[in-house]
Write an enzyme that holds these catalytic residues in place. Structure first.
Site, PDB file in Angstrom:
ATOM      1  N   GLY A  14      -3.542   3.563 -11.902  1.00 45.60           N
ATOM      2  CA  GLY A  14      -2.350   2.895 -12.435  1.00 45.60           C
ATOM      3  C   GLY A  14      -1.159   2.961 -11.491  1.00 45.60           C
ATOM      4  O   GLY A  14      -0.449   1.957 -11.308  1.00 45.60           O
ATOM      5  N   ASP A 155     -16.724  -3.690  -6.107  1.00 47.78           N
ATOM      6  CA  ASP A 155     -18.086  -3.845  -5.578  1.00 47.78           C
ATOM      7  C   ASP A 155     -18.102  -4.832  -4.406  1.00 47.78           C
ATOM      8  O   ASP A 155     -18.808  -4.624  -3.413  1.00 47.78           O
ATOM      9  CB  ASP A 155     -19.029  -4.312  -6.694  1.00 47.78           C
ATOM     10  N   HIS A 184     -21.134  -3.708 -13.418  1.00 50.38           N
ATOM     11  CA  HIS A 184     -20.447  -2.712 -12.587  1.00 50.38           C
ATOM     12  C   HIS A 184     -20.969  -1.310 -12.894  1.00 50.38           C
ATOM     13  O   HIS A 184     -20.295  -0.490 -13.508  1.00 50.38           O
ATOM     14  CB  HIS A 184     -18.927  -2.777 -12.794  1.00 50.38           C
ATOM     15  N   MET A 239      -9.715   1.318  -5.642  1.00 50.97           N
ATOM     16  CA  MET A 239      -9.727   0.528  -6.891  1.00 50.97           C
ATOM     17  C   MET A 239      -8.394  -0.176  -7.092  1.00 50.97           C
ATOM     18  O   MET A 239      -8.352  -1.316  -7.563  1.00 50.97           O
ATOM     19  CB  MET A 239     -10.035   1.444  -8.079  1.00 50.97           C
TER      20      MET A 239
HETATM   21  P1  NAD Z   1      -6.789   8.798 -14.554  1.00 51.27           P
HETATM   22  O1  NAD Z   1      -7.204   9.855 -15.496  1.00 51.27           O
HETATM   23  O2  NAD Z   1      -6.197   9.212 -13.255  1.00 51.27           O
HETATM   24  O3  NAD Z   1      -5.748   7.816 -15.252  1.00 51.27           O
HETATM   25  C1  NAD Z   1      -5.978   7.279 -16.525  1.00 51.27           C
HETATM   26  C2  NAD Z   1      -4.636   7.117 -17.195  1.00 51.27           C
HETATM   27  O4  NAD Z   1      -4.862   6.536 -18.476  1.00 51.27           O
HETATM   28  C3  NAD Z   1      -3.888   8.446 -17.430  1.00 51.27           C
HETATM   29  O5  NAD Z   1      -2.590   8.366 -16.894  1.00 51.27           O
HETATM   30  C4  NAD Z   1      -3.869   8.588 -18.945  1.00 51.27           C
HETATM   31  O6  NAD Z   1      -2.693   9.216 -19.440  1.00 51.27           O
HETATM   32  C5  NAD Z   1      -3.928   7.118 -19.359  1.00 51.27           C
HETATM   33  N1  NAD Z   1      -4.367   6.912 -20.739  1.00 51.27           N
HETATM   34  C6  NAD Z   1      -5.319   7.557 -21.444  1.00 51.27           C
HETATM   35  N2  NAD Z   1      -5.385   7.052 -22.689  1.00 51.27           N
HETATM   36  C7  NAD Z   1      -4.481   6.059 -22.752  1.00 51.27           C
HETATM   37  C8  NAD Z   1      -4.093   5.150 -23.775  1.00 51.27           C
HETATM   38  N3  NAD Z   1      -4.647   5.171 -24.989  1.00 51.27           N
HETATM   39  N4  NAD Z   1      -3.115   4.272 -23.497  1.00 51.27           N
HETATM   40  C9  NAD Z   1      -2.541   4.225 -22.264  1.00 51.27           C
HETATM   41  N5  NAD Z   1      -2.863   5.060 -21.275  1.00 51.27           N
HETATM   42  C10 NAD Z   1      -3.830   5.961 -21.516  1.00 51.27           C
HETATM   43  O7  NAD Z   1      -8.068   7.864 -14.302  1.00 51.27           O
HETATM   44  P2  NAD Z   1      -8.261   6.763 -13.142  1.00 51.27           P
HETATM   45  O8  NAD Z   1      -8.859   7.406 -11.966  1.00 51.27           O
HETATM   46  O9  NAD Z   1      -7.017   5.977 -13.013  1.00 51.27           O
HETATM   47  O10 NAD Z   1      -9.420   5.862 -13.823  1.00 51.27           O
HETATM   48  C11 NAD Z   1      -9.159   5.113 -14.976  1.00 51.27           C
HETATM   49  C12 NAD Z   1     -10.409   4.383 -15.425  1.00 51.27           C
HETATM   50  O11 NAD Z   1     -10.792   3.395 -14.459  1.00 51.27           O
HETATM   51  C13 NAD Z   1     -11.632   5.268 -15.604  1.00 51.27           C
HETATM   52  O12 NAD Z   1     -12.326   4.901 -16.773  1.00 51.27           O
HETATM   53  C14 NAD Z   1     -12.481   4.958 -14.377  1.00 51.27           C
HETATM   54  O13 NAD Z   1     -13.841   5.212 -14.577  1.00 51.27           O
HETATM   55  C15 NAD Z   1     -12.190   3.499 -14.208  1.00 51.27           C
HETATM   56  N6  NAD Z   1     -12.498   2.929 -12.885  1.00 51.27           N
HETATM   57  C16 NAD Z   1     -13.005   1.678 -12.860  1.00 51.27           C
HETATM   58  C17 NAD Z   1     -13.283   1.070 -11.644  1.00 51.27           C
HETATM   59  C18 NAD Z   1     -13.824  -0.329 -11.594  1.00 51.27           C
HETATM   60  O14 NAD Z   1     -14.318  -0.746 -10.546  1.00 51.27           O
HETATM   61  N7  NAD Z   1     -13.714  -1.111 -12.641  1.00 51.27           N
HETATM   62  C19 NAD Z   1     -13.056   1.770 -10.445  1.00 51.27           C
HETATM   63  C20 NAD Z   1     -12.527   3.039 -10.515  1.00 51.27           C
HETATM   64  C21 NAD Z   1     -12.268   3.639 -11.752  1.00 51.27           C
HETATM   65  C1  LMR Z   2     -16.273   3.039  -8.943  1.00 53.84           C
HETATM   66  O1  LMR Z   2     -17.111   2.166  -8.762  1.00 53.84           O
HETATM   67  O2  LMR Z   2     -15.806   3.713  -8.000  1.00 53.84           O
HETATM   68  C2  LMR Z   2     -15.736   3.258 -10.320  1.00 53.84           C
HETATM   69  O3  LMR Z   2     -16.470   2.560 -11.272  1.00 53.84           O
HETATM   70  C3  LMR Z   2     -15.570   4.692 -10.688  1.00 53.84           C
HETATM   71  C4  LMR Z   2     -16.853   5.451 -10.853  1.00 53.84           C
HETATM   72  O4  LMR Z   2     -16.994   6.139 -11.862  1.00 53.84           O
HETATM   73  O5  LMR Z   2     -17.703   5.383  -9.977  1.00 53.84           O
END
Ligand code: NAD
Ligand code: LMR
Length: 345
Positions: A14, A155, A184, A239
């Protein structure tokens, strides 16, 4: 006026994603929502000398149901990286128990507050969280499948980087010349590297073992980062870059400044039955409704998609990868859809 809201804005993804959005001069209002520390991140970003006005929003208590609505009101684009990331030894599916209800509740607020916004879902497991979002919006009677996107751009970013290393090409020159489709997660991710004739000579020189290794690295690139971070989370910076790349594509489409030209645009994980020509592809894929395909956008929504199987050169090896991907996708889609069916919104 273009308002973008990031839900989960104070997290590992974020924060850098919000920074990149603050640098985009098309964004006039940037709303940062998080259950914690959103105002700190907003205060910090608000000092950057670009036009977007930045505001942070966090609920004042567990019963505060209004702050999220204030954050979302009037949004053109909502990006959701809220939820927990993986730790070593976990799969993305292991995140379902926590992230499913986070996505359900956030999307219910989007549906009630800004149903016309384009929605980008980053939270894992994307293969199931996007079906959750679709089901919530359907239940609320506001589902526009042309505006719901599971973000799979990381990806593609990985495929461009790893293929560039393999064939000794600058990775930036590969954007739009290869594609990644499917889902994904692990073997639901399918890279296509034979779709642009300018790469044929180089790609045909890749040995069978290097190709196998390349596919595996794209499919399991997330694990590489989770392992290296050793308990401190998963990919955040790459990401944020990837999420921004797709968000910028959506933002550019709002005022028509996007032109993919002859190149293949980025893919997103979408609800096929709800987009033009999607039902045909869905039935060709054995009834799988959600699938990542290259999307052509107009005014913040899907105008059409590239049916890679008809319009591009997909090799028999790549077709076999798709068959495996479809098996993995079916159970995630069912899991996401069923989760919402018993839920009160
Ligand atoms: P993180 O824990 O660093 O950040 C997540 C944030 O979400 C935190 O600040 C937390 O307070 C907030 N949060 C939790 N519940 C909430 C709610 N109800 N409303 C608003 N905010 C809320 O995690 P991150 O590393 O930023 O990853 C976040 C998500 O993205 C994970 O599920 C991760 O697996 C996913 N992700 C997806 C991809 C992709 O390619 N799509 C890639 C990387 C990570
Ligand atoms: C990624 O592809 O890096 C994300 O989906 C985070 C993970 O859990 O691997």
């Amino acid at each position: 006026m273009v308002k973008v809201t990031v839900c989960g804005a104070a997290g590992g993804i974020g924060q850098p994603l919000s920074l990149l959005l603050k640098l985009n001069e098309k964004v006039t209002d940037l709303a940062l929502f998080d259950i914690a520390n959103a105002s700190g991140v907003a205060a910090d970003l608000s000092h950057i000398c670009t036009p977007a006005s930045v505001k942070g929003y966090s609920p004042s208590s567990k019963d505060d149901k209004e702050t999220i609505k204030t954050a979302l009101k009037g949004s053109d684009l909502v990006i959701i990286p809220a939820g927990v990331p993986r730790k070593p030894g976990m799969t993305r599916a292991d995140l379902f128990n926590i992230n499913a209800s986070i996505i359900r509740d956030l999307i219910a607020n989007v549906g009630k507050t800004c149903p016309n916004a384009a929605i980008l879902i980053i939270s894992n497991p994307v293969n199931a969280t996007v079906p959750i979002a679709a089901e919530v919006l359907k239940k609320l009677g506001v589902f526009n499948p042309k505006k719901l996107f599971g973000v799979t751009t990381l990806d593609s970013v990985r495929a461009e980087t790893f293929l560039g290393e393999l064939i000794n090409e600058p990775p930036t020159s590969l954007k739009g010349k290869i594609s990644v489709i499917g889902g994904h997660s692990g073997d639901t991710i399918v890279p296509l590297i034979n779709i642009n004739k300018s790469l044929t000579a180089n790609v045909s020189k890749i040995s069978a073992s290097d190709y196998k290794e390349f596919v595996k690295r794209v499919q399991f690139g997330g694990d590489e980062v989770v392992k290296a971070k050793n308990g401190a989370g998963s990919a955040t910076l790459s990401m944020a870059y990837a999420g921004y790349r797709f968000a910028e594509y959506v933002l550019n489409s709002l005022d028509g400044s996007t032109s993919a030209g002859s190149l293949v645009p980025d893919s997103a994980y979408i609800y096929l039955p709800g987009v033009p020509n999607g039902p045909g592809l869905s039935s060709k894929l054995g009834g799988v409704d959600f699938f990542s395909v290259p999307v052509i956008l107009e005014k913040g929504e899907i105008k059409s998609f590239i049916n890679v199987f008809e319009d591009l050169n997909v090799t028999s090896e790549e077709q076999s990868l798709v068959k495996v991907a479809l098996e993995g996708l079916k159970s995630s889609i069912t899991q996401g859809t069923q989760f919402v069916q018993g839920s009160k919104l």
